[in-house]
Motif scaffolding. Structure first.
Motif, mmCIF file in Angstrom:
data_model
loop_
_atom_site.group_PDB
_atom_site.id
_atom_site.type_symbol
_atom_site.label_atom_id
_atom_site.label_comp_id
_atom_site.label_asym_id
_atom_site.label_seq_id
_atom_site.Cartn_x
_atom_site.Cartn_y
_atom_site.Cartn_z
ATOM 1 N N GLY A 265 -5.528 -8.682 10.136
ATOM 2 C CA GLY A 265 -6.355 -9.784 10.584
ATOM 3 C C GLY A 265 -6.242 -11.045 9.757
ATOM 4 N N ARG A 266 -5.525 -10.991 8.651
ATOM 5 C CA ARG A 266 -5.302 -12.191 7.833
ATOM 6 C C ARG A 266 -4.097 -12.962 8.369
ATOM 7 N NH1 ARG A 266 -7.587 -12.175 2.497
ATOM 8 N NH2 ARG A 266 -8.660 -10.212 1.972
ATOM 9 N N PRO A 267 -3.914 -14.220 7.963
ATOM 10 C CA PRO A 267 -2.722 -14.964 8.375
ATOM 11 C C PRO A 267 -1.441 -14.254 7.923
ATOM 12 C CG PRO A 267 -4.360 -16.448 7.455
ATOM 13 C CD PRO A 267 -4.858 -15.047 7.196
ATOM 14 N N ASN A 268 -0.417 -14.308 8.753
ATOM 15 C CA ASN A 268 0.853 -13.684 8.389
ATOM 16 C C ASN A 268 1.407 -14.238 7.080
ATOM 17 O OD1 ASN A 268 1.717 -11.648 10.369
ATOM 18 N ND2 ASN A 268 1.523 -13.313 11.836
ATOM 19 N N ALA A 269 1.116 -15.508 6.803
ATOM 20 C CA ALA A 269 1.594 -16.107 5.549
ATOM 21 C C ALA A 269 0.991 -15.409 4.342
ATOM 22 C CB ALA A 269 1.249 -17.597 5.527
ATOM 23 N N TRP A 270 -0.254 -14.943 4.458
ATOM 24 C CA TRP A 270 -0.904 -14.217 3.359
ATOM 25 C C TRP A 270 -0.127 -12.947 3.026
ATOM 26 C CZ3 TRP A 270 -3.024 -9.503 2.241
ATOM 27 C CH2 TRP A 270 -3.923 -9.425 1.179
ATOM 28 N N LEU A 271 0.251 -12.211 4.073
ATOM 29 C CA LEU A 271 1.004 -10.971 3.858
ATOM 30 C C LEU A 271 2.402 -11.264 3.331
ATOM 31 C CD1 LEU A 271 1.320 -7.911 4.075
ATOM 32 C CD2 LEU A 271 1.893 -8.210 6.499
ATOM 33 N N SER A 272 3.051 -12.294 3.864
ATOM 34 C CA SER A 272 4.419 -12.611 3.451
ATOM 35 C C SER A 272 4.500 -12.908 1.954
ATOM 36 C CB SER A 272 4.949 -13.816 4.234
ATOM 37 O OG SER A 272 5.035 -13.510 5.607
ATOM 38 N N GLN A 273 3.453 -13.482 1.391
ATOM 39 C CA GLN A 273 3.434 -13.804 -0.023
ATOM 40 C C GLN A 273 3.287 -12.574 -0.914
ATOM 41 O OE1 GLN A 273 0.189 -16.572 -0.307
ATOM 42 N NE2 GLN A 273 1.269 -18.180 0.826
ATOM 43 N N ARG A 274 2.873 -11.443 -0.332
ATOM 44 C CA ARG A 274 2.572 -10.247 -1.112
ATOM 45 C C ARG A 274 3.462 -9.060 -0.781
ATOM 46 N NH1 ARG A 274 -1.542 -13.444 -0.287
ATOM 47 N NH2 ARG A 274 -3.222 -13.650 -1.848
ATOM 48 N N GLN A 275 4.029 -9.042 0.391
ATOM 49 C CA GLN A 275 4.787 -7.879 0.848
ATOM 50 C C GLN A 275 6.062 -7.688 0.038
ATOM 51 O OE1 GLN A 275 5.670 -7.985 5.073
ATOM 52 N NE2 GLN A 275 4.965 -5.892 5.281
ATOM 53 N N VAL A 276 6.370 -6.434 -0.257
ATOM 54 C CA VAL A 276 7.594 -6.081 -0.980
ATOM 55 C C VAL A 276 8.384 -5.109 -0.109
ATOM 56 C CG1 VAL A 276 8.555 -5.005 -3.039
ATOM 57 C CG2 VAL A 276 6.462 -6.383 -3.207
ATOM 58 N N PRO A 277 9.624 -5.449 0.285
ATOM 59 C CA PRO A 277 10.412 -4.539 1.133
ATOM 60 C C PRO A 277 10.652 -3.197 0.456
ATOM 61 C CG PRO A 277 11.413 -6.727 1.047
ATOM 62 C CD PRO A 277 10.343 -6.700 -0.003
ATOM 63 N N ALA A 278 10.714 -2.144 1.257
ATOM 64 C CA ALA A 278 10.994 -0.811 0.724
ATOM 65 C C ALA A 278 12.412 -0.751 0.172
ATOM 66 C CB ALA A 278 10.823 0.234 1.815
ATOM 67 N N PRO A 279 12.598 -0.241 -1.028
ATOM 68 C CA PRO A 279 13.947 -0.107 -1.577
ATOM 69 C C PRO A 279 14.708 1.024 -0.889
ATOM 70 C CG PRO A 279 12.348 0.888 -3.049
ATOM 71 C CD PRO A 279 11.550 0.238 -1.948
ATOM 72 N N ASP A 280 16.019 0.973 -0.950
ATOM 73 C CA ASP A 280 16.843 1.974 -0.266
ATOM 74 C C ASP A 280 16.545 3.398 -0.735
ATOM 75 O OD1 ASP A 280 17.994 -0.035 1.153
ATOM 76 O OD2 ASP A 280 20.000 0.149 0.281
ATOM 77 N N HIS A 281 16.165 3.564 -1.993
ATOM 78 C CA HIS A 281 15.952 4.916 -2.524
ATOM 79 C C HIS A 281 14.552 5.456 -2.200
ATOM 80 C CE1 HIS A 281 14.077 2.450 -5.705
ATOM 81 N NE2 HIS A 281 13.331 3.510 -5.938
ATOM 82 N N ASP A 282 13.702 4.635 -1.557
ATOM 83 C CA ASP A 282 12.328 5.071 -1.297
ATOM 84 C C ASP A 282 11.848 4.515 0.044
ATOM 85 O OD1 ASP A 282 9.868 6.292 -1.730
ATOM 86 O OD2 ASP A 282 9.077 4.622 -2.907
ATOM 87 N N ARG A 283 12.640 4.715 1.085
ATOM 88 C CA ARG A 283 12.323 4.132 2.382
ATOM 89 C C ARG A 283 11.084 4.753 3.031
ATOM 90 N NH1 ARG A 283 14.438 -0.472 4.000
ATOM 91 N NH2 ARG A 283 14.231 0.251 6.155
ATOM 92 N N LEU A 284 10.850 6.041 2.788
ATOM 93 C CA LEU A 284 9.793 6.740 3.500
ATOM 94 C C LEU A 284 8.433 6.646 2.824
ATOM 95 C CD1 LEU A 284 11.695 9.971 4.586
ATOM 96 C CD2 LEU A 284 10.825 8.187 6.096
ATOM 97 N N ASP A 285 8.395 6.586 1.508
ATOM 98 C CA ASP A 285 7.128 6.700 0.795
ATOM 99 C C ASP A 285 6.704 5.437 0.064
ATOM 100 O OD1 ASP A 285 6.652 9.461 1.506
ATOM 101 O OD2 ASP A 285 8.321 9.944 0.183
ATOM 102 N N HIS A 286 7.479 4.382 0.145
ATOM 103 C CA HIS A 286 7.105 3.099 -0.454
ATOM 104 C C HIS A 286 5.854 2.556 0.245
ATOM 105 C CE1 HIS A 286 7.596 -0.970 -2.087
ATOM 106 N NE2 HIS A 286 7.368 -1.410 -0.861
ATOM 107 N N ARG A 287 4.850 2.197 -0.542
ATOM 108 C CA ARG A 287 3.595 1.715 0.039
ATOM 109 C C ARG A 287 3.406 0.214 -0.157
ATOM 110 N NH1 ARG A 287 -0.249 4.843 1.920
ATOM 111 N NH2 ARG A 287 0.470 6.619 0.691
#
Length: 209
Positions: free
Chosen positions: A95-117
């Protein structure tokens, strides 16, 4: 032949206002409701002559249940809501602006695709989404007396497909099937050869005009 149609909910209010979706419970826009009727007309057309009765199972979030009710009216069948078909939860970002999430989101690394939170509290992992969506879809697959319509979300759709294709969660770390609002994905199980096919992926031609 058993058919499963996966419907991605049409245009919703959170998209119109550039807000993070996930479990944020937004409704369809007027454009979304128009497109839901077009999806219903297309599915009714495809169902002419079908040998199996059909069931509709939907995410319990408003943008999907509203879509499913429109389909149900056109097809004359009931709707079953299922929380397991929800979109991925973005936790506190919902429910927050997408820009808020974009500033905080970290892509899942290749070695932890399933369990990266990631760093956003309350967000789901890929494994959690794949597991709950998969549990619902496997139950539908076991109901061979019906064809099925699943109404769900863009991210969750990938795991409807991987489950239908019998791809285990452990092998779905990099899987991604892109879709569009109001798109129809057509999956089929061959009763004789036992093959599971993707006959149409994220089709949107029914939305034009």
């Amino acid at each position: 032949m058993q058919d499963l149609y996966v419907v991605s909910h049409p245009h919703a209010e959170h998209t119109e206002h550039d807000l993070v979706g996930g479990w944020y419970d937004s409704k369809l826009t007027p454009r979304g409701r128009r497109d839901a009727h077009r999806v219903a007309e297309e599915l009714a057309r495809r169902r002419v002559g079908a040998s199996r009765p059909i069931r509709i199972t939907t995410s319990d979030l408003a943008r999907c249940t509203e879509t499913a009710r429109i389909l149900a009216t056109a097809l004359g069948v009931p709707v079953t809501p299922d929380q397991r078909l929800r979109e991925i939860s973005f936790g506190e970002a919902g429910g927050r602006p997408n820009a808020w999430l974009s500033q905080r989101q970290v892509p899942a690394p290749d070695h932890d695709r399933l369990d990266h939170r990631g760093p956003v509290p309350g967000a789901e992992t890929r494994r959690e989404v794949a597991t709950r969506v998969g549990g619902c879809v496997r139950e539908l697959m076991a109901d061979t007396e019906h064809d099925h319509i699943v109404v769900t979300h863009g991210y969750a759709l990938t795991f409807v497909i991987t489950t239908w294709m019998m791809i285990p969660v452990e092998a779905a770390g990099f899987a991604s099937f892109a879709t569009e609002p109001g798109a129809i994905t057509h999956l089929r199980h061959d009763d004789y050869w036992r093959n599971r096919a993707i006959l149409g992926l994220a089709e949107t031609s029914h939305l034009s005009g």
